[in-house]
Design an enzyme around this catalytic site. Structure first.
Site, PDB file in Angstrom:
ATOM      1  N   CYS B  83       0.834  -1.212   0.000  1.00 24.14           N
ATOM      2  CA  CYS B  83       0.000   0.000   0.000  1.00 24.14           C
ATOM      3  C   CYS B  83       0.867   1.261   0.000  1.00 24.14           C
ATOM      4  O   CYS B  83       1.744   1.415   0.865  1.00 24.14           O
ATOM      5  CB  CYS B  83      -0.889  -0.002   1.249  1.00 24.14           C
ATOM      6  SG  CYS B  83      -1.888   1.485   1.431  1.00 24.14           S
ATOM      7  N   CYS B  85      -0.024   4.221   0.685  1.00 21.76           N
ATOM      8  CA  CYS B  85      -0.521   5.247   1.599  1.00 21.76           C
ATOM      9  C   CYS B  85      -0.234   4.879   3.055  1.00 21.76           C
ATOM     10  O   CYS B  85      -0.998   5.227   3.957  1.00 21.76           O
ATOM     11  CB  CYS B  85      -2.018   5.446   1.404  1.00 21.76           C
ATOM     12  SG  CYS B  85      -2.435   5.822  -0.299  1.00 21.76           S
ATOM     13  N   CYS B 102      -1.721  -5.037  -1.476  1.00 22.85           N
ATOM     14  CA  CYS B 102      -3.015  -4.734  -2.066  1.00 22.85           C
ATOM     15  C   CYS B 102      -3.582  -5.976  -2.772  1.00 22.85           C
ATOM     16  O   CYS B 102      -2.847  -6.606  -3.548  1.00 22.85           O
ATOM     17  CB  CYS B 102      -2.844  -3.593  -3.060  1.00 22.85           C
ATOM     18  SG  CYS B 102      -4.396  -2.943  -3.716  1.00 22.85           S
ATOM     19  N   CYS B 104      -5.359  -5.070   0.652  1.00 26.34           N
ATOM     20  CA  CYS B 104      -4.928  -5.246   2.034  1.00 26.34           C
ATOM     21  C   CYS B 104      -6.057  -5.862   2.860  1.00 26.34           C
ATOM     22  O   CYS B 104      -7.220  -5.923   2.425  1.00 26.34           O
ATOM     23  CB  CYS B 104      -4.503  -3.914   2.624  1.00 26.34           C
ATOM     24  SG  CYS B 104      -5.847  -2.695   2.716  1.00 26.34           S
ATOM     25  N   CYS B 113     -10.587   1.269   2.010  1.00 26.37           N
ATOM     26  CA  CYS B 113      -9.379   1.584   1.261  1.00 26.37           C
ATOM     27  C   CYS B 113      -9.053   3.056   1.484  1.00 26.37           C
ATOM     28  O   CYS B 113      -9.672   3.928   0.845  1.00 26.37           O
ATOM     29  CB  CYS B 113      -9.579   1.301  -0.230  1.00 26.37           C
ATOM     30  SG  CYS B 113      -8.178   1.815  -1.252  1.00 26.37           S
TER      31      CYS B 113
END
Lengths: 192, 144
Positions: B83, B85, B102, B104, B113
């Protein structure tokens, strides 16, 4: 010989600062519209805005007919420059010096990564905040490999994370691209 | 000669001048781009998973594009689409462990998400598309 004077704090630019060296007298630092050139008034500034350190003034100058020399200042300061009115990119080496230089001003740090979608969404709103809250210093840090030590020191899991600092320490944190939460947190800290 | 005491903001032009440039070199940061192959793999995965999970891409496809590139970048460097982010102490360990690969675990279990890649229809930011072309990805990220 004029005493050099340094500006250690600068705001988002709207107009040019000029220094006027009048022949035969000590220099006066005038800051304001460059059109108000012929007045001889001097203006003092609140100490929260200016602090004097060393400076070199590199500028182009032109000799005016009345003997005074108007120089256009491109201020070249030593030490960290704290800027308000815009978002300043920092890294692991420049972050703490800038926080120190900010004194008792609230500092907000946007910790982002290159390919984080929500970071791109909130970035323009963050910039707008920086233009609105001129008493707050807005910074951003790319949490890449280079800056990993600082990211680890500050602590981050969710990207973006906003850290709010005052008096050289983190006092609040907002995780995620939550604009309303960020504004509320900034308001709490700056009024404390 | 009058002197006034007043407090006002000090402004200095930030417009670049030849003098300013001489001493101040702007930092050239190498912005690594993920490989086309990985971008295509993650693009196809994203379309397929959105369909499968009944989620939609963001109404601003630029967000979708950035996240897809982030996934592709991690796929290139770690072998798995971690991920983009989140921040990790040890990316390799996280990629091997798999929680944040991902899709996740939060996405698989609760359709959460936080990258805004897969959005449930009730999300304010959700568009009505489950597709994104390679051109869309390239165009919306070309200035990054």
């Amino acid at each position: 010989m004029p005493t050099p004077m340094a500006l250690n704090l600068c705001t988002s630019p709207k107009w040019i600062g000029t220094t006027v060296f009048e022949s035969g007298s000590s220099s006066k630092l005038l800051l304001g519209s460059s059109s108000s050139s012929s007045t001889s008034s001097t203006t003092s500034f609140s100490s929260s805005i200016l602090s004097c350190k060393s400076v070199g003034l590199k500028s182009l100058s032109s000799r005016r007919k009345n003997g005074s020399v108007r120089v256009r200042s491109s201020l070249d300061t030593t030490g960290p420059t704290v800027t308000v009115g815009q978002v300043t990119e920092v890294n692991k080496d420049t972050f703490w010096p800038i926080v120190n230089a900010a004194g008792d001003k609230t500092v907000v740090l946007d910790m982002y990564t290159q390919w984080c979608g929500p970071c791109k969404v909130i970035a323009p709103k963050y910039k707008e905040l920086s233009e609105k809250y001129l008493d707050v210093v807005f910074l951003k840090l790319d949490c890449n490999q280079d800056n990993k030590p600082l990211a680890k020191e500050l602590g981050i899991k969710v990207v973006p994370t906003f850290k709010i600092l005052k008096d050289n320490k983190v006092v609040k944190e907002v995780t995620g691209a939550k604009y309303d939460d960020l504004v509320a947190a900034i308001d709490v800290v700056r009024s404390s | 000669m009058t002197s006034q005491a007043s407090t006002f903001a000090v402004s200095v032009s930030s417009a670049p001048s030849p003098l300013r440039r001489r001493g101040n070199f702007s930092v050239v940061r190498a912005q690594v781009e993920p490989s086309d192959k990985s971008i295509e793999i993650m693009r196809k995965f994203s379309e397929q998973y959105a369909r499968k999970s009944g989620t939609y891409f963001c109404s601003d496809k630029g967000v979708t594009a950035v996240v897809i590139k982030g996934l592709a970048d991690h796929k290139d460097s770690l072998g798995a689409p971690l991920c983009p982010c989140r921040h990790y102490d040890d990316k390799a360990a996280e990629a091997a462990q798999g929680f944040w690969n991902c899709p996740c675990v939060p996405m698989r279990e609760r359709k959460e998400c936080h990258c805004m890649l897969f959005l449930t229809p009730d999300n304010d930011f959700a568009g009505n598309e489950q597709t994104i072309t390679l051109d869309e990805i390239k165009e919306s990220t070309e200035n990054m």
